[in-house]
Design a protein around this motif. Sequence first.
Motif, mmCIF file in Angstrom:
data_model
loop_
_atom_site.group_PDB
_atom_site.id
_atom_site.type_symbol
_atom_site.label_atom_id
_atom_site.label_comp_id
_atom_site.label_asym_id
_atom_site.label_seq_id
_atom_site.Cartn_x
_atom_site.Cartn_y
_atom_site.Cartn_z
ATOM 1 N N PHE A 128 0.868 -1.155 0.039
ATOM 2 C CA PHE A 128 0.010 0.031 0.073
ATOM 3 C C PHE A 128 0.853 1.387 0.013
ATOM 4 O O PHE A 128 1.907 1.268 0.929
ATOM 5 N N THR A 139 -2.914 0.428 -3.966
ATOM 6 C CA THR A 139 -2.367 -0.975 -3.847
ATOM 7 C C THR A 139 -2.018 -1.530 -5.041
ATOM 8 O O THR A 139 -2.387 -1.115 -5.961
ATOM 9 N N VAL A 148 -7.116 2.564 -3.228
ATOM 10 C CA VAL A 148 -8.177 2.064 -2.206
ATOM 11 C C VAL A 148 -8.352 3.226 -1.037
ATOM 12 O O VAL A 148 -7.658 4.088 -0.927
ATOM 13 N N PRO A 151 -6.780 1.739 3.829
ATOM 14 C CA PRO A 151 -6.368 0.354 4.176
ATOM 15 C C PRO A 151 -6.043 0.458 5.668
ATOM 16 O O PRO A 151 -6.118 1.430 6.347
#
Length: 183
Positions: A128, A139, A148, A151
Amino acid sequence: MPTATNFTLFSGGAQGAEAQFGHQAELRGVQEVNFTFEGHRIERTRGIRVLTQEELAKKDVSLSYVSKLLSRKFSNGPQIRMVLRTIMHQVDAGLEVFVVGAIQDDGTVKGGTGWGAEFAKICNKPLFVFCQEKNGWFTWENEAWVAVPAPAITQTHFTGTGTRFLEENGKAAIADLFARSFP
């Protein structure tokens, strides 16, 4: 809910992102291991792990290979070689890798931090990256960066590394990552 004391951050304790990862780990009760080498100045003093010459030699990598992989030139100086070796120890120790930096147009991460991201890809570890320029997390999936939203740290052994030039949004991203992972 995960118990923070069961988790260990593997980092390098350097100025910027690594120091912030360590600061957040300490605030939450997460254990911390900072890989370094003799004569290397770092900001974190908690969990220092000075690598021996033998341990460092085991992680030797061709600078021409790294330069070609990252499409940039790395000097052949002993300092950069040692730093790249410690980054390999950090990534090797973690089961997932969190990086703060800048994703470039060619898909690599800027600077020496980029070696940590590329080594995580080579090792097929969940990766990440918080891109400070794009102000978001990404990611690595199917040979491409995918955004994303938020995370979380899910593996008890995780790596936190990144740029020395930490901006406010990068600092906030690390703090938010720890807050989400260890409420």
